[in-house]
Design an enzyme around this catalytic site. Structure first.
Site, short mmCIF file in Angstrom:
data_model
loop_
_atom_site.label_atom_id
_atom_site.label_comp_id
_atom_site.label_asym_id
_atom_site.label_seq_id
_atom_site.Cartn_x
_atom_site.Cartn_y
_atom_site.Cartn_z
N ALA A 10 20.07 26.58 -5.46
CA ALA A 10 19.37 26.13 -4.26
C ALA A 10 18.48 27.27 -3.74
O ALA A 10 18.86 28.44 -3.77
CB ALA A 10 20.37 25.72 -3.18
N SER B 293 23.83 29.22 -4.42
CA SER B 293 22.70 29.62 -3.59
C SER B 293 21.86 30.65 -4.33
O SER B 293 22.35 31.36 -5.22
CB SER B 293 23.20 30.25 -2.29
OG SER B 293 23.74 31.54 -2.53
N ASP B 294 20.57 30.73 -3.97
CA ASP B 294 19.82 31.91 -4.34
C ASP B 294 20.45 33.08 -3.60
O ASP B 294 21.20 32.91 -2.63
CB ASP B 294 18.35 31.75 -3.99
CG ASP B 294 17.45 32.64 -4.85
OD1 ASP B 294 17.94 33.64 -5.39
OD2 ASP B 294 16.25 32.32 -4.97
N TRP B 295 20.15 34.28 -4.04
CA TRP B 295 20.86 35.46 -3.54
C TRP B 295 20.51 35.72 -2.07
O TRP B 295 19.35 35.92 -1.71
CB TRP B 295 20.51 36.65 -4.42
CG TRP B 295 21.48 36.86 -5.55
CD1 TRP B 295 22.08 38.04 -5.89
CD2 TRP B 295 21.99 35.90 -6.48
NE1 TRP B 295 22.93 37.86 -6.96
CE2 TRP B 295 22.91 36.56 -7.34
CE3 TRP B 295 21.79 34.53 -6.67
CZ2 TRP B 295 23.60 35.91 -8.37
CZ3 TRP B 295 22.48 33.88 -7.69
CH2 TRP B 295 23.36 34.56 -8.52
N ALA C 297 20.61 33.53 0.28
CA ALA C 297 19.86 32.40 0.85
C ALA C 297 20.68 31.57 1.82
O ALA C 297 20.11 30.86 2.66
CB ALA C 297 19.35 31.49 -0.27
#
Length: 839
Positions: A194, A227-229, A231
């Site tokens: 995401a 999640s993206d890092w 995010a």
């Protein structure tokens, strides 16, 4: 996974208390997940993977293979190529015992200003989706998970963690979700990431509509969403919205906050159970649950002959000939004046998450000289950067080992050396996962400058620095400050000065870390640090141009290499223009005016403007070609491998002359007002002027006649790609909302190779619907490799998913009538046949 194994996962989840379950749903470190021995769960290991499997360190990690960028690989328009890439990346992952590779990136090339487009395949959803599906198949067949990213409407980097992408539902469904849908339908990726941005006012990490309704509901997908890092912005809303895993760790917004949300009744514990179950399913698929998987021990090394062949071939076949008056391929015996900073310092990868630590990077100068020897003269060009960069291997060597690169030392509070190591690149990150059992207080770089003279010397990263060089007093402690946020690891601050150094001078830079140092894993993103050293930029541009012109006049052919750098093509930064940086346009014009023949090689992962196009004899787009870049460019220029690439992005004639342009949010919102008419679709609809080159354009090294185009009725779904066995883009198999399995049509055409050498032709099929307001769209493609003077019949099917239209009022798919015009083309600038559909 079979239904028989589902109760086992449920049973494992039931054995864990709430705190244990929640602990599993946030990363343990930057790139690992916590083990849970009680249920047989081993540590899960993840790695960035757009152009290589970097491993568990963001910077300064192990040496790994550097692949061509996604735009180069995609330019082959070949699903077989992408399956091979997936297999090779899986090998790179298995060599490091990595379970999940964070890729492919399948966001679309909406605006060409997007700084990260080189990581994504194309502007077209069908092309991107089919290539992604092949990539995933190749990787997951080896038991390594792919991770599609970034879900969704994440096409630019400006204000990337806060921007609200405003996209109507039809555009979201028909365009930006479509590559994800195709990949899910055809290859079932085991994980998806995401994005950072909001979508229509809701964070991507809380998008129940996308993650729950569409992904898991309509598409019946059972994988894990991470999640993206950094995010994730909330606890209960993100968990309820469908997010399974927060990265990185161990800190994050879940933890105790998620436990408290369950205890208070804000979130049902069953939701946490669902997330843990999907995590365990991923672990089971990659061999991290139950009986430990075995890892192969005989995989090719990054600098092996096998990798050299693979990476050279993959890069060369994705290179694209834009124009050619017959000067290419070059003949052996031709004298070549090779000109340009990119010829000497070829850019082989983009910035940010795409960066890896390769064993070497071959420049065009090295590659062409290897093939032509003394027939090549090399002349530096104009400056191409505005910012200093870490010293390149070769310009500096490790004074301890003599290897290209630097010597790196990590020091404790008492000055004791905690770790000594060689670094291929003069940059590292401290605080991510360094295996040092002590507080790191200082970091020291030492390097030998091979060629002296006027040198730009400096440091990269936040801290108190001391720089020493022969003949110069050591600078007093120099404090380099930053804003103190995670983006500093992607774009750390720098300080430089110019000094005179003798050949072979050893320079040293030591930084004292702010805040009393760092224990490994203690900071969320760590410190990005580096030594900067390069020849000082020359101020006299006219002298540089005169030297280039003089060299060009003395050779049979001038090859000018121009392009972008990681300043323009990187994570966290968008471009402001498509113009080449510096005075590169002036360099091309100066060379073209003096040379007998001029070839321009474009070393950039995304389109650039070419105002000198009519002044040169050929243009080859080399992209960001990976560690074998120079060898691949040389092979392409001499025709040892045909650069048979086709553009994956339409190239406009000027800045702003594209259907979608601005990447700057207004009041925090970026409105996708062009709808589904991005790229070639919008140019065809008149939303922007005719482009310089259309998506799908590419000349290769032969000429072609097409004859006998005809419709071929089908009775059983999507059909096949036909041709001579080269893979192409055809239809799909059924899923909710798809039209697969319905009767349709295919098109056949005979392609005649009228040139003097074997070549590969790509037949592209476009549909211009009769329905009002519907843009032209790519419906499929197929390819044939044909010997000189021979012919082949190529069959392309209309992908039924491109016949759909989202009915906003009814909240469902409608099927467009199969009416209008079919176009068989080498890009819409070279239409070879038109077929009317009966409707």
């Amino acid at each position: 996974m079979t239904s028989a194994t589902a109760p086992d996962l449920d049973r494992l989840v039931a054995t864990l208390d709430l705190e244990a379950k929640v602990r599993l749903l946030t990363g343990a470190t930057m790139f690992t997940l916590s083990p849970e021995p009680r249920i047989g769960l081993a540590e899960l290991r993840l790695s960035d993977g757009p152009t290589g499997v970097r491993g568990l360190k963001f910077s300064g990690g192990r040496v790994v293979s550097l692949f061509p960028s996604a735009t180069v690989l995609a330019s082959a328009w070949d699903e077989g190529v992408m399956e091979e890439v997936g297999r090779l990346l899986a090998e790179e992952a298995m060599a490091q015992q990595v379970h999940v590779v964070l890729g492919p990136t399948i966001n679309l090339h909406r605006s060409l200003l997007g700084g990260r487009l080189f990581e994504a395949f194309s502007e077209d959803p069908l092309l991107s989706g089919r290539l992604a599906a092949a990539y995933v198949r190749g990787m997951q067949e080896q038991g390594v998970a792919a991770c599609l990213k970034h879900l969704v409407a994440n096409e630019s980097e400006t204000e990337r963690t806060t921007v609200d992408s405003v996209v109507d539902e039809a555009t979201l469904r028909e365009l930006y979700l479509l590559p994800f849908e195709i990949a899910v339908e055809e290859s079932h990726p085991w994980s998806i990431m995401a994005a950072y941005n909001d979508v229509n006012g809701v964070p991507a990490t809380e998008q129940a509509h996308v993650m729950q309704d569409v992904l898991r509901g309509e598409w019946s997908w059972d994988g894990l969403v991470m999640s993206d890092w950094s995010a994730t912005k909330s606890a209960a809303p993100a968990a309820a919205g469908g997010l399974d895993l927060v990265m990185p760790g161990p800190m994050g917004p879940w933890g105790q906050a998620l436990v408290d949300a369950v205890r208070s009744g804000e979130l049902a514990e069953g939701v946490v159970d669902e997330h843990v179950r999907r995590l365990l399913l991923l672990a089971e698929r990659v061999g991290a649950l139950g009986e430990p998987r075995s890892w192969p021990g005989d995989l090719p090394a990054p600098d092996s002959d096998e990798r050299r062949e693979q990476l050279t071939r993959l890069a060369a076949q994705g290179m694209t000939v834009l124009t050619n008056d017959g000067v290419l391929p070059l003949e052996r015996g031709t004298t070549v004046a090779l000109v340009g900073r990119h010829a000497l310092e070829t850019i082989d990868m983009g910035g940010g998450s795409a960066q890896v630590n390769p064993p070497y990077q071959v420049s065009v100068a090295e590659g062409l000289t290897a093939l032509l020897g003394d027939g090549v003269t090399v002349t530096d060009g104009v400056e191409v950067r505005a910012k200093p960069v870490p010293a390149r291997p070769g310009y500096v060597t490790d004074p301890e080992t003599g290897e290209p690169g630097v010597h790196l030392s990590l020091l404790g509070a008492d000055g004791r050396v905690l770790e000594d190591r060689h670094g291929v690149v003069a940059r590292t990150a401290v605080g991510l996962d360094d295996e040092v059992d002590d507080v790191i207080v200082r970091v020291r770089f030492r390097a030998r400058v091979q060629t002296g003279g006027r040198v730009e010397l400096g440091v990269l990263g936040v801290g108190d620095w001391r720089v020493e060089a022969p003949g110069h007093l050591a600078e007093p402690a120099l404090r380099v400050s930053g804003a103190g946020h995670a983006e500093e690891i992607l774009a750390p601050p720098a300080h430089t000065s110019q000094v005179e150094l003798p050949d072979g001078a050893v320079v040293e830079a030591t930084v004292t870390l702010l805040g009393g140092g760092v224990r490994p894993g203690e900071t969320e993103m760590g410190f990005a640090l580096g030594l900067l050293a390069r020849p000082a930029p020359r101020d006299d541009v006219q002298q540089v141009l005169a030297e280039a012109a003089e060299a060009a006049a003395a050779a049979d052919v001038a090859v000018v290499v121009v392009g972008l750098t990681e300043e323009e093509e990187t994570e966290a930064v968008d471009k402001a223009t498509l113009r080449l940086p510096g005075e590169q346009d002036a360099l091309v014009r100066a060379v073209a005016a003096a040379a007998r023949r001029t070839v321009v090689v474009v070393n950039a992962g995304t389109p650039v403007l070419m105002p000198w196009l009519d002044e040169v004899d050929a243009v080859l787009v080399a992209g960001l070609p990976g560690q074998e870049g120079g060898h691949a460019v040389a092979a392409a220029l001499l025709g040892e491998q045909e650069p048979a690439g086709r553009l994956v992005t339409t190239i406009p004639v000027a800045d702003g002359a594209a259907p979608a342009w601005s990447v700057t949010p207004v009041d925090g919102k970026l409105v996708y007002e062009e709808g589904t008419a991005i790229g070639y679709r919008g140019h065809d609809a008149g939303l922007a002027p005719p482009p310089a080159f259309w998506l799908g354009h590419g000349l290769g090294y032969s000429t072609w006649d097409w004859t006998g185009a005809r419709l071929v009725p089908e009775t059983g779904g999507a059909g096949d790609s036909g041709g001579t066995g080269d893979s192409g883009g055809t239809g799909g198999s059924g899923s909710p909302g798809s039209t697969a399995g319905t009767a349709g049509v295919s098109v056949e055409v005979t392609v005649h190779n009228t040139g003097s050498r074997s070549s590969r032709e790509v037949v592209q099929l476009y549909w211009r619907p009769a329905a009002s307001g519907q843009p032209v769209r790519l419906m499929g493609w197929a390819a044939a490799t044909v010997a000189a003077g021979e012919q082949a019949t190529v069959r392309v099917s209309l992908d039924p998913r491109l016949r759909r239209r989202w009915d906003v009022d009814q909240d469902r798919w409608d099927l467009l009538p199969l009416a209008g015009e079919l176009l068989l083309a080498r890009g819409l600038g070279d239409v070879r046949a038109r077929l009317e559909l009966p409707g």
